[in-house]
Motif scaffolding. Structure first.
Motif, PDB file in Angstrom:
ATOM      1  N   LEU A 104       0.812  -1.220   0.000  1.00  0.00           N
ATOM      2  CA  LEU A 104       0.000   0.000   0.000  1.00  0.00           C
ATOM      3  C   LEU A 104       0.846   1.272   0.000  1.00  0.00           C
ATOM      4  CD1 LEU A 104      -2.717  -1.084   2.577  1.00  0.00           C
ATOM      5  CD2 LEU A 104      -3.074  -0.667   0.136  1.00  0.00           C
ATOM      6  N   ALA A 158      -9.194   1.652   4.862  1.00  0.00           N
ATOM      7  CA  ALA A 158      -8.632   1.017   3.670  1.00  0.00           C
ATOM      8  C   ALA A 158      -7.718  -0.138   4.056  1.00  0.00           C
ATOM      9  CB  ALA A 158      -7.861   2.046   2.848  1.00  0.00           C
ATOM     10  N   ALA A 159      -7.886  -1.256   3.379  1.00  0.00           N
ATOM     11  CA  ALA A 159      -7.073  -2.469   3.557  1.00  0.00           C
ATOM     12  C   ALA A 159      -7.367  -3.209   4.852  1.00  0.00           C
ATOM     13  CB  ALA A 159      -5.589  -2.160   3.470  1.00  0.00           C
ATOM     14  N   HIS A 163     -12.770  -3.991   4.871  1.00  0.00           N
ATOM     15  CA  HIS A 163     -12.668  -3.397   3.532  1.00  0.00           C
ATOM     16  C   HIS A 163     -12.369  -4.478   2.500  1.00  0.00           C
ATOM     17  CE1 HIS A 163     -10.331  -0.795   0.465  1.00  0.00           C
ATOM     18  NE2 HIS A 163     -11.627  -0.756   0.187  1.00  0.00           N
ATOM     19  N   ASN A 164     -11.463  -5.386   2.839  1.00  0.00           N
ATOM     20  CA  ASN A 164     -11.121  -6.462   1.920  1.00  0.00           C
ATOM     21  C   ASN A 164     -12.312  -7.378   1.663  1.00  0.00           C
ATOM     22  OD1 ASN A 164      -8.518  -5.476   1.784  1.00  0.00           O
ATOM     23  ND2 ASN A 164      -7.828  -6.711   3.496  1.00  0.00           N
ATOM     24  N   GLU A 167     -14.536  -5.580  -0.781  1.00  0.00           N
ATOM     25  CA  GLU A 167     -13.944  -5.624  -2.117  1.00  0.00           C
ATOM     26  C   GLU A 167     -14.110  -7.009  -2.749  1.00  0.00           C
ATOM     27  OE1 GLU A 167     -12.254  -3.256  -4.046  1.00  0.00           O
ATOM     28  OE2 GLU A 167     -13.081  -1.792  -2.628  1.00  0.00           O
ATOM     29  N   HIS A 179     -17.598   3.244  -0.740  1.00  0.00           N
ATOM     30  CA  HIS A 179     -16.857   2.916   0.473  1.00  0.00           C
ATOM     31  C   HIS A 179     -16.835   4.113   1.422  1.00  0.00           C
ATOM     32  CE1 HIS A 179     -12.753   1.899   2.477  1.00  0.00           C
ATOM     33  NE2 HIS A 179     -13.766   1.408   3.171  1.00  0.00           N
ATOM     34  N   LEU A 316      -6.035  -6.102  -3.301  1.00  0.00           N
ATOM     35  CA  LEU A 316      -5.812  -4.660  -3.322  1.00  0.00           C
ATOM     36  C   LEU A 316      -5.180  -4.215  -4.643  1.00  0.00           C
ATOM     37  CD1 LEU A 316      -4.474  -4.287   0.317  1.00  0.00           C
ATOM     38  CD2 LEU A 316      -6.639  -3.395  -0.544  1.00  0.00           C
ATOM     39  N   LYS A 321      -5.862  -0.441  -5.615  1.00  0.00           N
ATOM     40  CA  LYS A 321      -5.615   0.229  -4.333  1.00  0.00           C
ATOM     41  C   LYS A 321      -4.138   0.200  -3.933  1.00  0.00           C
ATOM     42  CE  LYS A 321     -10.179   0.264  -3.676  1.00  0.00           C
ATOM     43  NZ  LYS A 321     -11.000   1.494  -3.720  1.00  0.00           N
TER      44      LYS A 321
END
Length: 334
Positions: A104, A158-159, A163-164, A167, A179, A316, A321
């Motif tokens: 990331l 995020a991440a 969130h994963n 996604e 999101h 990601l 991302k």
């Protein structure tokens, strides 16, 4: 006679404590800090406080949990990594987050730089506000397809594991969503309860009370098996609706930077081997909160963690991302 008996008891207690402490190579002489890099009340915070109490009981030394949320957990994790390598500053969280900070572009680290001590595996659950019209995951997916980038889903950032999950679900469904990120799981759950968002994919451990209290309606567990939640019942697996999805297991635990004195590592290894693997506190937590009791340490913990790190990193990257291709930092596509 009474005084003599009390003195004898005091001496016995005094002898017992040092004898127990001598079983560990490391004997900390001041409080230990565990940095939780997420907001209070979330999954990491919950399980870390229970684990901290077990470590404290084993060592006879105070263990202080400090919350330092921000940047998807990377700020607090980095602070722990940059602290003195003396064993007195540890961190905690989901191993899938720790393994992808480099991908990331948030923090130049990977699992090889940490001693990993796992406690539980947490399962994200996609739930909606009771006032939302969706009664099943299929209905929610249909709405996301009908209204691209409009259905709001809250996550812990995020991440994060939540969130994963969002996604992965939308990718498998061929849908999109809006999101809404928060600094931790608890604020994300509160947002769904308050109606600020339509849905959340936070962990079952964070949603449990709200689900039992009917303030959230669970649609599916991010798992290939049904999730049993005490006081509620069975939450169907996401694979019942999305058969092409293969949810990875999300492990949580305590992380200790490499470079600390070897007696620190040996002591924590011993605590995990003798105490954490038999912890009734953690077993009870897992049963009550919809988690899986999954203690591990050392090479076994890293090996256990890599599938979810790989899945997370490439998810990601494929979603646009990531700033760094996982294969350039040694993370091969699953």
């Amino acid at each position: 006679m009474l005084i003599r008996t009390l003195l004898a008891a005091a001496v016995a207690v005094g002898l017992t404590a040092p004898a127990q402490a001598q079983n560990y190579p490391w004997k900390p002489d001041r409080p230990i800090t565990i940095i939780v890099p997420w907001a209070p009340g979330g999954a990491t915070d919950q399980v870390t406080r229970i684990t901290a109490s077990e470590i404290e009981e084993a060592l006879g030394q105070k263990v202080v949990v400090v919350n330092q949320p921000g940047a998807s957990g990377s700020i607090g994790t980095k602070n722990a990594f940059e602290a003195a390598k003396d064993g007195y500053t540890l961190t905690a969280g989901a191993v899938q987050d720790l393994g992808v900070y480099k991908v990331l572009g948030m923090f130049d680290t990977d699992l090889s730089q940490w001693n990993v001590y796992l406690t539980v595996a947490n399962v994200p659950v996609i739930s909606v506000n009771p006032n939302a019209p969706y009664k099943t995951l299929a209905e929610l997916v249909s709405a996301m397809k009908a209204k691209p980038n409009s259905v709001t889903i809250s996550t812990g950032g995020a991440a994060s594991a939540s969130h994963n999950a969002a996604e992965a679900i939308t990718k498998a469904a061929g849908a999109t969503y809006k999101h809404v990120a928060y600094d931790g799981g608890n604020p994300a759950v509160v947002a769904a309860v308050a109606g600020e968002v339509e849905a959340t994919t936070q962990l079952a451990t964070e949603q449990a009370e709200m689900i039992r209290g009917k303030r959230l309606r669970p649609l599916a567990a991010f798992s290939d098996k049904p999730l049993e939640l005490t006081g509620y019942g069975t939450i169907p697996p996401v694979t019942e609706t999305l058969s092409n999805l293969r949810p990875p297991t999300s492990y949580f635990g305590i992380f200790v930077p490499k470079g600390v004195p070897q007696p620190v590592v040996e002591t924590l290894d011993q605590i995990w081997r003798e105490k954490i693997t038999n912890s009734e506190k953690l077993k009870s937590y897992a049963r009550e909160r919809g988690a899986l009791f999954a203690p591990a340490f050392g090479a076994a913990a890293v090996e256990q963690s890599m599938p979810v790190v790989r899945a997370n990193a490439w998810l990601l990257f494929d979603a646009g991302k990531a700033k760094v291709s996982p294969d350039t930092v040694g993370i091969q596509r699953p």
